[in-house]
Design an enzyme around this catalytic site. Structure first.
Site, PDB file in Angstrom:
ATOM      1  N   ASP A 130       0.768  -1.445   0.725  1.00 44.85           N
ATOM      2  CA  ASP A 130      -0.195   0.122   0.247  1.00 44.85           C
ATOM      3  C   ASP A 130       1.002   1.030   0.309  1.00 44.85           C
ATOM      4  O   ASP A 130       1.613   1.249   0.909  1.00 44.85           O
ATOM      5  CB  ASP A 130      -1.103   0.025   0.460  1.00 44.85           C
ATOM      6  CG  ASP A 130      -2.383   0.660   0.639  1.00 44.85           C
ATOM      7  OD1 ASP A 130      -2.975   1.303  -0.335  1.00 44.85           O
ATOM      8  OD2 ASP A 130      -2.213   1.967   1.411  1.00 44.85           O
ATOM      9  N   PHE A 170       4.379   4.921 -13.236  1.00 47.06           N
ATOM     10  CA  PHE A 170       3.544   5.338 -13.013  1.00 47.06           C
ATOM     11  C   PHE A 170       2.380   7.037 -12.424  1.00 47.06           C
ATOM     12  O   PHE A 170       3.378   6.796 -11.680  1.00 47.06           O
ATOM     13  CB  PHE A 170       2.738   3.912 -12.909  1.00 47.06           C
ATOM     14  CG  PHE A 170       2.896   3.180 -11.706  1.00 47.06           C
ATOM     15  CD1 PHE A 170       4.373   3.208 -11.343  1.00 47.06           C
ATOM     16  CD2 PHE A 170       2.213   3.300 -10.792  1.00 47.06           C
ATOM     17  CE1 PHE A 170       4.451   2.122  -9.633  1.00 47.06           C
ATOM     18  CE2 PHE A 170       2.395   2.748  -8.752  1.00 47.06           C
ATOM     19  CZ  PHE A 170       3.673   2.275  -8.724  1.00 47.06           C
ATOM     20  N   GLY A 171       1.451   6.645 -12.665  1.00 48.02           N
ATOM     21  CA  GLY A 171       0.979   7.448 -10.805  1.00 48.02           C
ATOM     22  C   GLY A 171       1.535   8.948 -11.118  1.00 48.02           C
ATOM     23  O   GLY A 171       1.278   9.229 -11.716  1.00 48.02           O
ATOM     24  N   TYR A 172       2.676   8.764  -9.645  1.00 42.45           N
ATOM     25  CA  TYR A 172       2.367  10.487  -9.359  1.00 42.45           C
ATOM     26  C   TYR A 172       3.960  11.190 -10.202  1.00 42.45           C
ATOM     27  O   TYR A 172       4.224  11.785  -9.708  1.00 42.45           O
ATOM     28  CB  TYR A 172       2.655  10.931  -8.257  1.00 42.45           C
ATOM     29  CG  TYR A 172       1.035  11.124  -7.517  1.00 42.45           C
ATOM     30  CD1 TYR A 172       0.102  12.063  -7.724  1.00 42.45           C
ATOM     31  CD2 TYR A 172       0.209   9.951  -7.002  1.00 42.45           C
ATOM     32  CE1 TYR A 172      -1.309  11.828  -7.666  1.00 42.45           C
ATOM     33  CE2 TYR A 172      -1.019   9.753  -6.639  1.00 42.45           C
ATOM     34  CZ  TYR A 172      -1.919  10.988  -6.693  1.00 42.45           C
ATOM     35  OH  TYR A 172      -3.154  10.887  -6.560  1.00 42.45           O
ATOM     36  N   LYS A 199      15.323   4.576 -10.491  1.00 42.64           N
ATOM     37  CA  LYS A 199      14.154   4.464 -10.374  1.00 42.64           C
ATOM     38  C   LYS A 199      14.422   3.666  -8.741  1.00 42.64           C
ATOM     39  O   LYS A 199      14.037   4.238  -6.975  1.00 42.64           O
ATOM     40  CB  LYS A 199      12.459   4.663 -10.009  1.00 42.64           C
ATOM     41  CG  LYS A 199      11.501   4.751  -9.537  1.00 42.64           C
ATOM     42  CD  LYS A 199       9.841   4.862 -10.055  1.00 42.64           C
ATOM     43  CE  LYS A 199       8.648   4.278  -9.426  1.00 42.64           C
ATOM     44  NZ  LYS A 199       7.631   4.569  -9.095  1.00 42.64           N
TER      45      LYS A 199
HETATM   46  P1  ITT Z   1      -3.356  -2.432  -5.101  1.00 43.64           P
HETATM   47  O1  ITT Z   1      -4.373  -1.473  -4.151  1.00 43.64           O
HETATM   48  O2  ITT Z   1      -4.500  -2.895  -6.064  1.00 43.64           O
HETATM   49  O3  ITT Z   1      -2.143  -2.781  -5.314  1.00 43.64           O
HETATM   50  P2  ITT Z   1      -3.842   0.854  -6.197  1.00 43.64           P
HETATM   51  O4  ITT Z   1      -2.624   1.385  -7.958  1.00 43.64           O
HETATM   52  O5  ITT Z   1      -4.560   0.882  -5.982  1.00 43.64           O
HETATM   53  O6  ITT Z   1      -3.182  -1.269  -6.339  1.00 43.64           O
HETATM   54  P3  ITT Z   1      -2.363   1.577  -3.625  1.00 43.64           P
HETATM   55  O7  ITT Z   1      -4.571   1.533  -3.163  1.00 43.64           O
HETATM   56  O8  ITT Z   1      -1.521   1.964  -3.249  1.00 43.64           O
HETATM   57  O9  ITT Z   1      -2.405   0.735  -4.934  1.00 43.64           O
HETATM   58  O10 ITT Z   1      -2.135   2.910  -3.981  1.00 43.64           O
HETATM   59  C1  ITT Z   1      -1.182   4.083  -4.686  1.00 43.64           C
HETATM   60  C2  ITT Z   1      -1.388   4.849  -5.334  1.00 43.64           C
HETATM   61  O11 ITT Z   1      -0.113   5.855  -4.917  1.00 43.64           O
HETATM   62  C3  ITT Z   1      -1.878   5.111  -6.790  1.00 43.64           C
HETATM   63  O12 ITT Z   1      -2.596   6.077  -7.126  1.00 43.64           O
HETATM   64  C4  ITT Z   1      -0.244   4.915  -7.392  1.00 43.64           C
HETATM   65  O13 ITT Z   1      -0.479   6.005  -7.994  1.00 43.64           O
HETATM   66  C5  ITT Z   1       0.710   5.468  -6.495  1.00 43.64           C
HETATM   67  N1  ITT Z   1       1.547   5.074  -6.215  1.00 43.64           N
HETATM   68  C6  ITT Z   1       2.047   4.403  -5.803  1.00 43.64           C
HETATM   69  N2  ITT Z   1       3.224   4.232  -5.711  1.00 43.64           N
HETATM   70  C7  ITT Z   1       4.280   5.032  -7.033  1.00 43.64           C
HETATM   71  C8  ITT Z   1       5.499   5.307  -7.388  1.00 43.64           C
HETATM   72  O14 ITT Z   1       6.820   4.599  -6.919  1.00 43.64           O
HETATM   73  N3  ITT Z   1       5.051   5.869  -8.480  1.00 43.64           N
HETATM   74  C9  ITT Z   1       3.998   7.023  -8.367  1.00 43.64           C
HETATM   75  N4  ITT Z   1       2.926   6.351  -7.993  1.00 43.64           N
HETATM   76  C10 ITT Z   1       2.962   5.997  -6.947  1.00 43.64           C
END
Ligand code: ITT
Length: 199
Positions: free
Chosen positions: A73, A156-158, A179
């Site tokens: 998480d 991915f993500g942020y 990374k």
């Molecule tokens: P699972 O719960 O199924 O594992 P999830 O993507 O919903 O998948 P989380 O609830 O842990 O996972 O949410 C993590 C959030 O933080 C999500 O918006 C990601 O994009 C962001 N995040 C986590 N690690 C990141 C990373 O290494 N780089 C960029 N964003 C990240």
């Protein structure tokens, strides 16, 4: 005998990073994904901490697959926003949002906010649960700040808006290895791997 561990995540980019760091350690471990098992209802992330939510996900996976499970998480915490988005990072722009909507909302919320008030960190809690119910959590953090723009296509993500401390680039401008070497997830997984080696 090869040790099998299932990663309880619905996020394929996360699975890729977790698998990459475990495999870099060259252990006799096979990382499986949830797609290797019949599907089950994934638990709602109802806890207020990364550790609590990681534990919920790993426990559900160990119960349903019958093998040991890990779950991550993670999220981004920004001091200026009272440590939000935090555990709400995945749903920051609403229940049906995507990575782009989330990061655009964060950029908008920090619009006009100057450094150093854009400081924050990525956090990862990695829970390990055995089918017998033994539990453990590993944590990693990466400090930095939110850039006023998005840059880079990796990760991915942020990642396109996060610049780690001491770096001039976002984590989306780094290679996977760059990374992993500094990331919250890299640190948590390496702590897990060290523990696996001891056991
Ligand atoms: P699972 O719960 O199924 O594992 P999830 O993507 O919903 O998948 P989380 O609830 O842990 O996972 O949410 C993590 C959030 O933080 C999500 O918006 C990601 O994009 C962001 N995040 C986590 N690690 C990141 C990373 O290494 N780089 C960029 N964003 C990240």
């Amino acid at each position: 005998m090869t040790r099998q561990i299932v990663v309880a995540t619905g996020n394929p980019r996360k699975l890729e990073e977790l698998r990459r760091v475990v495999e870099a350690a060259d252990l006799d471990v096979q990382i499986l994904g949830l797609s290797d098992f019949p599907s089950y209802p994934e638990p709602e992330e109802t806890e207020r901490t990364f550790e609590g939510n990681a534990m919920l996900k790993a426990q559900a996976a160990a119960r349903h697959t019958g093998i040991e499970a890990i779950a991550d998480d993670s999220g981004i915490t920004i001091e200026e926003l009272n440590d939000m988005p935090g555990v709400r990072s995945a749903r920051w722009a609403g229940p049906a949002c995507d990575d782009t909507a989330n990061l655009e909302l964060l950029l908008a919320q920090l619009d006009g906010v100057a450094q150093p008030r854009r400081a924050g960190q990525f956090v990862c809690a990695l829970a390990h649960v055995t089918p017998g119910g033994k539990r453990r959590v590993f944590r990693g953090e990466m400090s930095g700040h939110v850039a006023p723009f998005r840059r880079g296509d990796n990760g991915f993500g942020y990642d396109p808006i996060f610049i780690p401390e001491g770096q001039g680039r976002t984590t989306a401008e780094m290679s996977a290895e760059e990374k992993d070497a500094i990331s919250h997830r890299g640190q948590a997984v390496r702590a897990f791997v060290e523990w696996l080696k001891e056991g």
